[in-house]
Write an enzyme that holds these catalytic residues in place. Structure first.
Site, mmCIF file in Angstrom:
data_model
loop_
_atom_site.group_PDB
_atom_site.id
_atom_site.type_symbol
_atom_site.label_atom_id
_atom_site.label_comp_id
_atom_site.label_asym_id
_atom_site.label_seq_id
_atom_site.Cartn_x
_atom_site.Cartn_y
_atom_site.Cartn_z
ATOM 1 N N ASP A 177 0.927 -1.362 -0.432
ATOM 2 C CA ASP A 177 0.065 0.004 0.118
ATOM 3 C C ASP A 177 1.367 1.010 -0.034
ATOM 4 O O ASP A 177 0.406 2.455 -0.383
ATOM 5 C CB ASP A 177 -0.933 -0.278 1.757
ATOM 6 C CG ASP A 177 -1.724 1.014 0.598
ATOM 7 O OD1 ASP A 177 -2.744 1.181 0.294
ATOM 8 O OD2 ASP A 177 -1.973 2.002 2.330
ATOM 9 N N LYS B 232 1.446 4.142 -3.289
ATOM 10 C CA LYS B 232 1.207 5.022 -2.868
ATOM 11 C C LYS B 232 3.158 6.443 -2.905
ATOM 12 O O LYS B 232 2.149 7.618 -3.765
ATOM 13 C CB LYS B 232 1.441 6.020 -1.249
ATOM 14 C CG LYS B 232 -0.168 4.806 -0.573
ATOM 15 C CD LYS B 232 -0.498 5.433 0.409
ATOM 16 C CE LYS B 232 -2.247 5.215 1.196
ATOM 17 N NZ LYS B 232 -2.603 4.342 2.299
HETATM 18 N N1 HSE Z 1 -4.787 1.101 4.628
HETATM 19 C C1 HSE Z 1 -4.776 2.672 4.335
HETATM 20 C C2 HSE Z 1 -5.583 3.618 4.120
HETATM 21 C C3 HSE Z 1 -5.953 4.569 3.513
HETATM 22 O O1 HSE Z 1 -5.489 4.790 2.544
HETATM 23 C C4 HSE Z 1 -3.751 3.212 5.324
HETATM 24 O O2 HSE Z 1 -3.379 2.575 6.280
HETATM 25 O O3 HSE Z 1 -3.051 3.792 4.894
#
Ligand code: HSE
Ligand code: NAD
Ligand code: NA
Length: 820
Positions: free
Chosen positions: A679, A683
């Protein structure tokens, strides 16, 4: 004196005639003198033509049709006239019908139906209706008499559409009305020639009659009573928010009727218009509606546009070539040839380069028109000076109409911008120098959407409607739905924005409703009646609905909807999504989506991809747009990891904390996306791309955080089992860092070479990342302008409420963009 005209539907049944009588009775009681022109009962004129045709072709069934015509009138009489007066009325009607029968027998025997006989046949419709209405009024205490217009309206002998001799007619009418003070119920449409033969007045005949009587009698007003509330802003069957106009000018009415608003046909009202007599369009079935007033003035000065009309089916023909440039007489030849061939042109445009002339015709004329041009310009085409004729079909014309747009800048701009934002491309444009009408040719499939979008822009400026399609009603989607529910009233009353959720789906069910789903219900209730769903079907249906001002909101994880973004954008539907996959997949697809949005002029927004509701992507884009250069990005970009490492303290089990983070809505549907660094990698990749680096996912280096067994677990539940086994490992790392006065953080960085790395770092107590709490994210931008003191953004970076709120804000942004 007023002249009132009632059309066929208004007098179409006993019940409707009673309604008419009550309107007339009110006039009588108010002491206002009126003359009343009536049409035949609805459907009767067509039946009279049909019965004549059958008789002329030797078809005996004309007799049963005649019986049918008779029955309609006798039924009306039996329902209207008291028994003791019935025989007199029926006797008169029978006499008329006997005449009609004789005439039909003649036609049957001669097998011939001349225009002259057709006029006589048709005259029976009005002669019957006016007599019945006059009788009924008299019975109801309104002194009335039938006036057979053949006694006063004089014409030449051109049957089927005779010309009125106004001198004779006007004096006959004034004389008649001077001698008769009862309310006259006048046969519309019919007249007679000098030699006393029955004639008719052609299309819109009863309106014409009303205008003839109105002009002759110097009427104060002519009321046209029909079955709708006057002239409306646009076709209410296509645009449900269409409403009745208070006032418009003769010219505006003319333009509107030309484009299919069938309420009045102004050419027939010329005698009254010449005398400046006001027309008022009223509704027999809603007499309290004051009517649409039509006079020389447009009125309502602050309305540049009074109506939006359309012609659904047209074809465009284009004649082009170097042989047209600077050659006088080309258009004369073109138009002359078409006129001789009986092809009527609906719209014409020619650019000043004179290289081409484009015009619109009815589709039924397209082939003929093409052939005529090919014959006329045969030589030029043979020598290549004129190109082959182009014909395009499946097109519509849409026109905005209004006198007040004269010399007012910005009206056409509004038209074009609304069409543009809704992805409607314009094939041809025409505007006369009278500035009364701007017409555009568009693809037929966009007509519905365009009419609705334009109606909103021009007539509902204080009210805008956004059509929202919601895919994914899980944690984020459902939270968003609840926020919209809470905010709907405020948006409607304070911001004049109506959010219509027109489509909603989860992975099992989908449901659509063009007028908006009831969001006061729970998501289960909303979806209860839904059909089987998947992303493709949902998007297919959304595109097919082709609604104006549409937004697609993707609150699903995974790729199934993401694959469809490009196509959605190319179909001129804006997107907002918290789903990061499109922007963190292949560079090629990321660029494709960006290009598609740009090409169609729609929005593709994804602020919640990084830092959830925190403004991260927006500020980054602003820096770049304003010419700044990003030198370095450092960030704590995972709410989940931030929460875990901010909370993790001696005596806690790491796996239990992960479960908590999931319950709090911080994690991805599969928490391994967070813990494995995927994740965060997504980003930083998105930020890198927004900063101008063309990176692929494989360019991001992720230093391993989780043991391999955790990553390999078959399900989320199995993953938690594996994670428990790793608790000691995490505790060891934590304790080591603590011993050094440091804290563990998963940090993402992008350096000036465009290198992106995600790694587990132990940061000291003076480092800005050290003091983070809860699910806080922190992004640090170092740029040319923010050099010695970087730009820092900090706040909760995960969680359903903040994420949904970010998406919600983007829905409103898209709404403002589309609607203003
Ligand atoms: N799962 C992601 C959600 C926000 O994009 C986090 O924990 O940042
Ligand atoms: N939780 C956060 O803080 C946060 C922050 C930013 C972004 N996001 C993103 O938000 C998105 C939604 O997350 P969530 O936690 O609500 O997920 P979820 O699993 O709770 O809900 C997903 C929803 O999508 C539906 N769905 C899945 N595939 C579908 C398909 N092919 N067609 C139709 N419906 C489908 C599911 O039925 C469910 O209704 C994810 O992309 C996530 O990355 C979450
Ligand atoms: Na954000």
């Amino acid at each position: 004196m007023k002249v009132l005209k009632f059309g066929g539907t208004s007098v179409g049944s006993a019940k409707n005639i009673q309604q008419v009588a009550s309107i007339l009775s009110d006039y009588q009681q108010s002491g206002q003198r009126v003359a009343v022109v009536v049409s035949a009962m609805s459907g009767i004129t067509n039946k009279l033509i049909e019965v004549g045709n059958r008789a002329a072709s030797g078809d005996e069934t004309y007799k049963s049709l005649l019986k049918d015509i008779e029955a309609t009138h006798l039924t009306a009489i039996r329902e209207l006239i008291e028994v003791r007066r019935q025989s007199k009325t029926i006797a008169f009607v029978k006499l008329l019908l006997n005449d009609l029968e004789d005439i039909l027998r003649g036609i049957f025997l001669l097998r011939e139906l001349s225009l002259r006989s057709l006029d006589i046949l048709q005259s029976f419709g009005e002669r019957l209706s006016s007599f019945i209405i006059a009788e009924y009024l008299s019975q109801e205490g309104v002194p009335a008499a039938q006036l057979d217009a053949r006694a006063v309206v004089r014409t030449n002998s051109v049957f089927g559409g005779a010309k009125v001799d106004f001198v004779t007619t006007n004096s006959a009418i004034t004389k008649y009305f001077a001698e008769n003070d009862k309310m006259q119920i006048i046969t519309g449409f019919v007249a007679s020639s000098e030699s006393g033969e029955t004639t008719t007045l052609g299309r819109g005949g009863s309106d014409y009659s009303a205008a003839i009587f109105g002009a002759a009698l110097n009427a104060k007003e002519i009321e046209i009573w029909t079955d709708v509330d006057g002239v409306m802003t646009t076709d209410p069957r296509v645009v449900p928010t269409a409403f009745s106009l208070q006032q418009l000018s003769y010219e505006e009415a003319m333009e509107m009727s030309h484009f299919g608003a069938k309420v009045i046909y102004p050419p027939t009202l010329q005698p009254a218009i010449k005398k400046n007599i006001a027309l008022r369009i009223r509704n027999t079935f809603n007499p309290s509606f004051p009517g649409t007033l039509v006079t020389a003035k447009s009125g309502q000065e602050d309305w540049p546009v009074k109506g939006i009309s359309s012609i659904k089916e047209i074809s465009l023909i284009t004649l082009s070539g170097s042989g047209l440039i600077g050659v006088p007489g080309v258009s004369s030849r073109l138009f002359g040839a078409l006129a001789r061939g009986g092809v009527s042109m609906i719209l014409i445009t020619q650019a000043s380069s004179e290289h081409s002339i484009t015009f619109a015709v009815a589709p039924s004329d397209a082939v003929k028109g093409k052939k005529i041009i090919e014959e006329e310009f045969f030589n030029e085409m043979a020598s290549g000076k004129v190109n082959p004729v182009e014909v395009e079909g499946n097109l519509s014309i849409l026109a905005i109409i209004g006198e007040n747009m004269k010399e007012r800048p910005g009206v056409a701009a509004k038209l074009f911008s609304a069409l543009g934002k809704n992805g409607v491309s314009i094939s041809a444009i025409a505007q006369g120098s009278s500035e009364l009408n701007v017409s555009v040719v568009i693809e037929q499939k966009h007509l519905y959407k365009s009419l609705n979008a334009l109606h909103e822009i021009f007539f509902l400026s204080d009210m805008a409607e956004l059509n929202v399609f919601m895919l994914g009603l899980g944690l984020i989607g459902n939270t968003l739905l609840n926020q919209m529910k809470d905010q709907a009233e405020y948006l409607l009353t304070e911001r004049n924005l109506r959010l219509n959720i027109v489509g909603a789906a989860n992975s099992k069910k989908m449901i659509f409703n063009e007028t908006g789903l009831d969001i006061s219900l729970s998501k289960e209730e909303i979806l209860a009646e839904g059909e089987a769903s998947n992303a493709e079907l949902f998007v297919e249906k959304m595109i097919e609905m082709n609604l104006p001002n549409s937004v697609f909101v993707d609150c699903t994880p995974g790729e199934s909807a993401v694959k469809l973004y490009e196509n959605i954008l190319l179909n001129s539907i804006s997107i907002t999504t918290p789903n990061k996959i499109a922007n963190s997949g292949t560079l090629e697809y990321y660029l494709k989506c960006q290009a598609a949005a740009k090409r169609r002029g729609v929005k593709f927004l994804y602020e919640t991809n990084v830092g959830a509701g925190l403004p991260v992507i927006g500020p980054l884009q602003d820096l770049r747009r304003s010419g700044d250069k990003i030198i370095k990005i450092e960030g704590i970009l995972s709410g989940t990891l931030s929460y875990l490492f901010n909370t993790f303290a001696a005596g806690m089990k790491f796996s239990e904390l992960v479960k908590q983070a999931k319950e709090m809505g911080y994690t991805e549907p599969d928490p391994r996306d967070d813990l494995g660094g995927v994740d965060v990698a997504r980003k930083i990749l998105i930020l890198a791309r927004e900063a101008g680096y063309h990176l692929e996912p494989s360019d991001v280096v992720v230093e391993p955080i989780l043991p391999q067994a955790c990553l390999d677990a078959a399900s989320v539940d199995d993953f938690f089992v594996e994670l428990e086994k790793a608790n000691d490992l995490f505790e060891k790392q934590r304790a080591e860092a603590e011993a050094e006065g440091k804290a563990l953080r998963i940090v993402a960085t992008l350096d000036e070479e465009g290198k992106a790395v995600v790694s587990l770092q132990a940061v000291g107590s003076t480092h800005p990342f050290y003091g983070l709490v809860g699910s806080d994210n922190m992004v640090v931008f170092t740029s040319r302008r923010y050099f010695s003191e970087p730009l820092v953004i900090r706040g909760p970076g995960a969680g359903a409420e903040v994420t949904a709120a970010g998406v919600f804000a983007e829905i409103i942004t898209i709404g403002n963009f589309l609607i203003n």
